[in-house]
Design a protein around this motif. Structure first.
Motif, PDB file in Angstrom:
ATOM      1  N   ASP A   1     -25.876 -12.591  42.435  1.00  0.00           N
ATOM      2  CA  ASP A   1     -26.793 -11.673  41.750  1.00  0.00           C
ATOM      3  C   ASP A   1     -28.246 -11.970  42.103  1.00  0.00           C
ATOM      4  O   ASP A   1     -29.077 -11.062  42.160  1.00  0.00           O
ATOM      5  CB  ASP A   1     -26.630 -11.795  40.230  1.00  0.00           C
ATOM      6  CG  ASP A   1     -25.215 -11.525  39.764  1.00  0.00           C
ATOM      7  OD1 ASP A   1     -24.582 -10.596  40.305  1.00  0.00           O
ATOM      8  OD2 ASP A   1     -24.735 -12.245  38.858  1.00  0.00           O
TER       9      ASP A   1
ATOM     10  N   GLY B   1     -27.357  -4.330  44.621  1.00  0.00           N
ATOM     11  CA  GLY B   1     -28.082  -4.244  43.362  1.00  0.00           C
ATOM     12  C   GLY B   1     -28.694  -5.550  42.899  1.00  0.00           C
ATOM     13  O   GLY B   1     -29.385  -5.598  41.881  1.00  0.00           O
TER      14      GLY B   1
ATOM     15  N   ARG C   1     -35.383  -6.542  47.336  1.00  0.00           N
ATOM     16  CA  ARG C   1     -34.043  -5.982  47.292  1.00  0.00           C
ATOM     17  C   ARG C   1     -33.611  -5.581  48.700  1.00  0.00           C
ATOM     18  O   ARG C   1     -34.448  -5.466  49.614  1.00  0.00           O
ATOM     19  CB  ARG C   1     -33.987  -4.779  46.356  1.00  0.00           C
ATOM     20  CG  ARG C   1     -34.335  -5.102  44.907  1.00  0.00           C
ATOM     21  CD  ARG C   1     -34.207  -3.887  44.001  1.00  0.00           C
ATOM     22  NE  ARG C   1     -34.610  -4.175  42.652  1.00  0.00           N
ATOM     23  CZ  ARG C   1     -33.822  -4.671  41.725  1.00  0.00           C
ATOM     24  NH1 ARG C   1     -32.552  -4.941  42.019  1.00  0.00           N
ATOM     25  NH2 ARG C   1     -34.259  -4.914  40.497  1.00  0.00           N
TER      26      ARG C   1
ATOM     27  N   ASP D   1     -32.518   0.498  51.226  1.00  0.00           N
ATOM     28  CA  ASP D   1     -31.527   1.594  51.193  1.00  0.00           C
ATOM     29  C   ASP D   1     -31.169   2.028  52.598  1.00  0.00           C
ATOM     30  O   ASP D   1     -31.997   1.985  53.509  1.00  0.00           O
ATOM     31  CB  ASP D   1     -32.107   2.771  50.416  1.00  0.00           C
ATOM     32  CG  ASP D   1     -32.319   2.428  48.956  1.00  0.00           C
ATOM     33  OD1 ASP D   1     -31.576   1.568  48.423  1.00  0.00           O
ATOM     34  OD2 ASP D   1     -33.239   3.023  48.340  1.00  0.00           O
TER      35      ASP D   1
END
Length: 225
Positions: free
Chosen positions: A99, A130, A222, A225
Motif C-alpha cells: 500500500d 491505488g 502515485r 495513469d
C-alpha cells in the motif's frame, strides 16, 4: 568504501560510509506522522533503505506491516518488529505489492542518474494499484545552508560542507558528535529542482500527487495513469 563515500569513527561501516553504531543512535523525528498523513495505518509498507530501523520501529508500533529492505546485514540486525530483506534497492524483486512504498533519506538524489532511475523503478514495481510512493527530497536551500547543526538525540549533527564537483553532483560532509564518540560521513548528492524531480518521476511511470510538507521535502507520488 564506494568512490566518493567514506566515514570515520568506531564500529562497522556500510560500503556507502554509514556507521552502523551511529545509525542505531539517531532518533526518529516527525517521519511517522508525515507518512501517516498520506496513508494512515493499518497498511502494508515497504521501507527501502531502512538502515538500523530508526523509523521502522515507530511505524510498526503505529500498526503498519513493514517490510524493511537494506543492503547491509549489520544494519538489518538492529531492526525489530518487521520482516527484513537484505538486498540493494535497485535489484529488489519481491513478489508482493504494498500500500505504501517509502524511499526516504534523500536516496532519490543518487549521484548516478541510472541509479536514481532504478530506485524509482523499484518503487513503481512494488506499489499496489491505488497505493502511494512517499519520497523524501532535499530542501531548496539544503546545499547552500552550510555549515549548520541540529540535535541528534544526545549528540549534535553538523553539515560541514557541500562542495560542487562540477558534474551536477556535490560532495557532502557531515559530522556527528556524541559525548562518547564522533563520526564523520562523506557522500555524494545530485540536487534536483522540482521540475527535474517530476521529470524523473515521469520517466519511471510515476507522478507527483502532492507535497506533504510546506518545505517540499516530503512528497506523495502515485503510478501514472
Amino acid at each position: 568504501m564506494k568512490n566518493g563515500y567514506d566515514g570515520t569513527g568506531p564500529g562497522a561501516f556500510t560500503p556507502d560510509g554509514c556507521a552502523v553504531d551511529l545509525y542505531t543512535r539517531l532518533p526518529v523525528r516527525d517521519e511517522p506522522q508525515i507518512i501517516a498523513s498520506a496513508a494512515p495505518p493499518p497498511a502494508t509498507l515497504l521501507e527501502l533503505g531502512a538502515g538500523a530501523g530508526r523509523v521502522t520501529r515507530a511505524l510498526t508500533a503505529m500498526g503498519y506491516a513493514v517490510t524493511a529492505v537494506d543492503e547491509s546485514p549489520e544494519m538489518l540486525a538492529h531492526v525489530t518488529g518487521a520482516r527484513t530483506v537484505c538486498s540493494s534497492i535497485e535489484d529488489l524483486r519481491l513478489p508482493d505489492r504494498y500500500d505504501v512504498v517509502l524511499l526516504s533519506s534523500f536516496l532519490v538524489h543518487a549521484p548516478d542518474p541510472a541509479v536514481r532511475a532504478a530506485l524509482l523503478d523499484t518503487c513503481r514495481r512494488h506499489v499496489t494499484p491505488g497505493g502511494v510512493v512517499l519520497i523524501q527530497r532535499e530542501g531548496v536551500d539544503w546545499h547552500e545552508r552550510v555549515p549548520r547543526e541540529s540535535p541528534a538525540g544526545d549528540g549534535i549533527a553538523r553539515a560541514l560542507a557541500s562542495d560542487d564537483l562540477g558534474d551536477g553532483t556535490r560532495s557532502i560532509r557531515f559530522e556527528y558528535e556524541f559525548p562518547d564518540a564522533t563520526w564523520t560521513q562523506v557522500f555524494r548528492s545530485r540536487p534536483l529542482t522540482p521540475e527535474q524531480f517530476e521529470a524523473a518521476l515521469s520517466e519511471a511511470g510515476l507522478v507527483l500527487d502532492r507535497y506533504l510538507t510546506s518545505d517540499g521535502i516530503w512528497t506523495c507520488c502515485r503510478v501514472a495513469d
